[in-house]
Motif scaffolding. Structure first.
Motif, PDB file in Angstrom:
ATOM      1  N   ASP A 130       0.846  -1.193   0.000  1.00  0.00           N
ATOM      2  CA  ASP A 130       0.000   0.000   0.000  1.00  0.00           C
ATOM      3  C   ASP A 130       0.880   1.241   0.000  1.00  0.00           C
ATOM      4  N   GLU A 202     -10.761   3.905   3.193  1.00  0.00           N
ATOM      5  CA  GLU A 202      -9.795   4.685   2.408  1.00  0.00           C
ATOM      6  C   GLU A 202     -10.054   4.383   0.933  1.00  0.00           C
ATOM      7  N   GLU A 204      -9.043   4.125  -2.678  1.00  0.00           N
ATOM      8  CA  GLU A 204      -7.754   3.963  -3.359  1.00  0.00           C
ATOM      9  C   GLU A 204      -7.937   3.324  -4.738  1.00  0.00           C
ATOM     10  N   LYS A 256      -4.978  -2.442   9.773  1.00  0.00           N
ATOM     11  CA  LYS A 256      -5.254  -2.490   8.336  1.00  0.00           C
ATOM     12  C   LYS A 256      -5.463  -3.912   7.826  1.00  0.00           C
ATOM     13  N   GLY A 362      -2.787   4.389  -2.097  1.00  0.00           N
ATOM     14  CA  GLY A 362      -2.929   5.341  -0.988  1.00  0.00           C
ATOM     15  C   GLY A 362      -4.222   6.119  -1.216  1.00  0.00           C
ATOM     16  N   THR A 363      -4.740   6.701  -0.147  1.00  0.00           N
ATOM     17  CA  THR A 363      -6.022   7.389  -0.208  1.00  0.00           C
ATOM     18  C   THR A 363      -5.956   8.561  -1.177  1.00  0.00           C
TER      19      THR A 363
END
Ligand code: CA
Length: 430
Positions: A130, A202, A204, A256, A362-363
């Protein structure tokens, strides 16, 4: 054959379809009741069974080899064949599914309503990484902790990432069990154990690795795009209270790894070609990328213009027949690093990437309110709850809440395509 040159499909519901018109042709693994998972292509509201089309003798040459590599219920071997095989299959499918195809009779027998099929993970995922390339997210989150200095000094030099957990990645539709763990309640000096109280999403972009590299052999930035098979949506469910207590000094761990959701269709690099754009110029005063991350062609066309959306549907909203409410509308243009830069950086130390590895971007938040890709940012850590049409408020996710991620590619003069959905409903902790 490019998007504009492609006419209509004889599969009528594909024409103008929100996600899966003829121009998209994403690949996935599906099954029908009582049957083994196999490779299919989404076309409108249907799935074309590629093994059935293969058995009907409608593939030859490189396209036939490509479909043969999908047999067995995972796309890893197909991903390993790289771009030439993907393009051969795409060209053949465009001919078979395009208006005027001579094989409609045989193909109709291989078409199944998507609503009657189950979708699975498209590949066996060896490793999941990630990244953290959404710069607006990095700034928004950094501001919560360091108002004067939100970005750490390495951010504009290093595509930051961490090694995630591959074993708990699940396709859209899988329930999200609220995790339990250690947290440090405000004002306390000793941790508590119990269900997460600050469950978040999140938004992504997911990236499926195609051809890998030998251990010790870095992938050059100029070759890196060739190592990507396709894209999906990814929800990196996050337990913020667990994360806040555990993340120092080595980063996220159990906050996570309880589940990561992905949309099941692999939207190929070829389908996304018309929606590439130049990497947005860096702000004045930002450093140039180091040379192993800098390639003129990648800078000129290695970014994407893809609209991303998150919607929330609570249990009460379902009872009241209210539509899902939008929490986020953002875009992949907020990526500070291109996908090719992520691939080049990941392998520069000799780390081996393998077909079917998965990256998260990633967000991907925008700079303005309404475009934040997590509740942590939207509510500023729970300080400003979101008001919903049902009269409810949310600081973080509650049991019964369903999150829906969508992506849409729009450009004048070409057919729009989408990614399909990445859904997940939160269920109570065990
Ligand atoms: Ca993440």
């Amino acid at each position: 054959m490019n998007h504009t040159a492609i006419a209509r499909s004889w599969v009528e519901h594909a024409n103008g379809h929100r996600d899966f018109p003829l121009q998209n042709l994403p690949l996935g693994i599906f099954s029908r009741p009582g049957q083994a998972p196999r490779c299919g292509v989404a076309i409108g509201d249907a799935i074309l069974d590629l093994e059935a089309v293969l058995a009907a003798g409608l593939f030859d040459g490189a396209a036939k080899a490509a479909v043969e590599a999908t047999v067995g219920g995972a796309l890893n071997a197909f991903f390993a064949l790289g771009r030439t095989a993907r393009v051969a299959l795409r060209e053949r499918l465009l001919a078979l599914l395009g208006e005027g195809s001579e094989h409609q009779g045989a193909l109709k027998a291989a078409l199944h309503p998507a609503s009657e099929c189950e979708l699975h993970l498209p590949a066996k995922i060896g490793d999941y990484t990630d990244f953290y390339v959404g710069i607006e997210h990095a700034k928004n989150v950094g501001k919560l902790f360091r108002p004067d200095n939100p970005l750490l000094p390495n951010y504009k030099y290093v595509p930051i990432g961490y090694h995630g957990r591959a074993s708990t990645i699940r396709p859209s539709g899988t329930d999200v069990r609220r995790p339990k763990g250690q947290t440090l309640p405000a004002g306390q000096t000793e941790p508590s154990f119990g269900p997460c109280a600050r469950l978040d999403y999140e938004l992504e972009l997911g990236i499926w690795i195609g051809q890998g590299n030998e251990m010790g052999q870095a992938i050059a930035i100029g070759d890196a795009a060739e190592h990507v098979a396709g894209y999906c949506l990814l929800n990196d469910w996050s337990a913020r209270d667990i994360q806040a207590w555990e993340y120092q000094p080595l980063g996220p761990f159990l906050s996570k790894s309880f589940i990561t959701s992905v949309s099941p269709w692999v939207v190929t690099a070829e389908a996304l070609e018309p929606f590439r754009c130049a990497q947005p110029a860096r702000a004045e005063g930002d450093p140039q990328p180091l040379s192993y991350l800098l390639d003129a062609r990648d800078q000129a066309g290695g970014a994407f213009d893809i609209e991303l959306e998150v919607l929330l549907l609570t249990a009460r909203m379902r009872e009241q027949n209210l539509p899902a409410q939008r929490l986020t509308l953002s875009n992949t243009r907020s990526m500070y690093w291109t996908v090719a830069q992520m691939v080049a950086h990941h392998s520069v130390n000799g780390c081996q990437l393998q077909p079917g590895d998965l990256f998260g971007s990633g967000t991907l938040s925008g700079a303005a309110p309404g475009s934040f890709g997590s509740l942590l940012e939207i509510t500023e850590g729970g300080k400003h709850p979101v008001e919903l049409a049902s009269g409810e408020v949310r600081k973080f996710l509650e049991d019964g809440d369903e999150l829906i991620l969508r992506a849409r590619c729009v450009r004048d003069g070409v057919a729009s395509i989408g990614f399909g959905e990445c859904r997940g409903t939160v269920v109570a902790a065990n």
